[in-house]
Design an enzyme around this catalytic site. Sequence first.
Site, PDB file in Angstrom:
ATOM      1  N   ARG A  15      27.923  12.464 -17.279  1.00  0.00           N
ATOM      2  CA  ARG A  15      28.980  12.757 -18.254  1.00  0.00           C
ATOM      3  C   ARG A  15      30.275  12.017 -17.866  1.00  0.00           C
ATOM      4  O   ARG A  15      30.680  11.065 -18.520  1.00  0.00           O
ATOM      5  CB  ARG A  15      29.210  14.277 -18.328  1.00  0.00           C
ATOM      6  N   ASP A  16      30.886  12.434 -16.779  1.00  0.00           N
ATOM      7  CA  ASP A  16      32.194  11.874 -16.408  1.00  0.00           C
ATOM      8  C   ASP A  16      32.083  10.374 -16.148  1.00  0.00           C
ATOM      9  O   ASP A  16      32.936   9.584 -16.569  1.00  0.00           O
ATOM     10  CB  ASP A  16      32.706  12.593 -15.149  1.00  0.00           C
ATOM     11  N   HIS A 209      37.097  19.449  -8.583  1.00  0.00           N
ATOM     12  CA  HIS A 209      36.625  18.226  -9.252  1.00  0.00           C
ATOM     13  C   HIS A 209      37.602  17.117  -8.880  1.00  0.00           C
ATOM     14  O   HIS A 209      38.669  16.992  -9.451  1.00  0.00           O
ATOM     15  CB  HIS A 209      36.601  18.484 -10.761  1.00  0.00           C
ATOM     16  N   CYS A 242      38.607   3.938 -13.031  1.00  0.00           N
ATOM     17  CA  CYS A 242      39.822   4.437 -13.654  1.00  0.00           C
ATOM     18  C   CYS A 242      40.515   3.250 -14.290  1.00  0.00           C
ATOM     19  O   CYS A 242      40.803   2.268 -13.618  1.00  0.00           O
ATOM     20  CB  CYS A 242      40.722   5.082 -12.603  1.00  0.00           C
ATOM     21  N   ASN A 251      34.786   9.517  -9.831  1.00  0.00           N
ATOM     22  CA  ASN A 251      34.667  10.779  -9.111  1.00  0.00           C
ATOM     23  C   ASN A 251      34.362  10.517  -7.650  1.00  0.00           C
ATOM     24  O   ASN A 251      33.907   9.440  -7.279  1.00  0.00           O
ATOM     25  CB  ASN A 251      33.511  11.600  -9.687  1.00  0.00           C
TER      26      ASN A 251
HETATM   27 ZN    ZN Z   1      36.664  13.781 -13.808  1.00  0.00          ZN
END
Ligand code: ZN
Length: 306
Positions: A15-16, A209, A242, A251
Site C-alpha cells: 500500500r504505502d 509508522h 519521498c 518506510n
Molecule cells: Zn507512510
Amino acid sequence: MSSTPQVHISEVGPRDGLQSVKATMPTAHKCRWISALAASGLREIEVGSFVPAHLLPQMADVAEVVRHARTLPGLTVMALVPNRRGAEAALAAGVHKLTLPVSASEAHSLANVRKTREQMVDELRSVVALRNELAPGVPVEVGLSTAFGCTLQGAVAEDEVIRLALACVQAGVDEVGLSDTTGMANPAQVRRLFTRLRAELGERAGAAHMHNTRGLGLANCLAAFDVGVRSFDSSLGGLGGCPYAPGASGNVVTEDLVFMFEAMGVGTGLDIQQLIAAREPLKAGLPGEPVYGMTPEAGLPKGWRA
Ligand code: ZN
C-alpha cells in the site's frame, strides 16, 4: 525457522510503497509478492487502498488483490480507506481490518483529503457506524499522519496530536497509531509523544509508522520500542521514497527492522531469509525501481541462527 513474536510487524509496502511510486505493479506480480511476504511469517499486510482509480491508478486492482490475499492462511488482510465510500468497498471485498489516515496537521489534511481534521473525525464516526452494522469483527485503526511534523505547515504541536488521538478514540476507533509521514521525527520526540499517547489511550495506543527519509527510521522505531510500543509498520525494501527527498527510502525497511529486533533477542516471528527472498518478486514487478535495505546488501553475519 522463526522466533516467537514479541513485536508485531505489519507490512505496508503493497500500500504505502506501491502508491508512492510512479509505476504500477501488475496484479499478478502484486499477488506473488504478497504470497512471498506471507511465507516469511508476516501475519498482517496492508495490501492496498480503496481510493478512486483516477486518483491512484496503482491501486485500481485492490479488490482483486484482497481476494488473493484472503486465500493466504492466517493472514490479516488490511486496507487503507480514506472515507466511508472506501470502507464500503473494502468491506464488500472482504478485508479483515481497516485503516484510515487522519492528518495531525490541518494543512496536510486539507491538501491530502480536502477535509479539515474535524471533518475527518466525523468521517471516522461514519465508518465505525458502517463497520458496526456490516462487519462488527473488523477492527478500525487510525494512523495519525504528519504526527511528527508536516512539510506544509512545519511543526505540529504535540498537544494537538494527543487531542486528535483522543477524538479518534471517542469516535469509536479501536487503535490510534502515530505516523511520521514526512520523515521529520527524531528519537527524543518519538519517546515523548508515544509515552503520552500510551498514557492517554492505554491499550488503544497503536503502531509506530516511521519513514526513513532522513535515515532515522530504525532509531525512531527503537525509541518507540523503549517506551513500550510493540507494533510497527514497515515496508519491504523501504519501497516508496519521498518526492521531496530524492534518493531517500520510504518506510523503514522491514528487513533491517527485523534484523535489529532479532539481533537484540526480540522475537519478530519472521524468517529473515524468506523476507530477503521476497525482494525478488518485488523487483520483478517493478523493474528499475530502487529497492533499499542495508541487511540484504551486507548479508547476515557469520553464525546468524537460521
Ligand atoms: Zn507512510
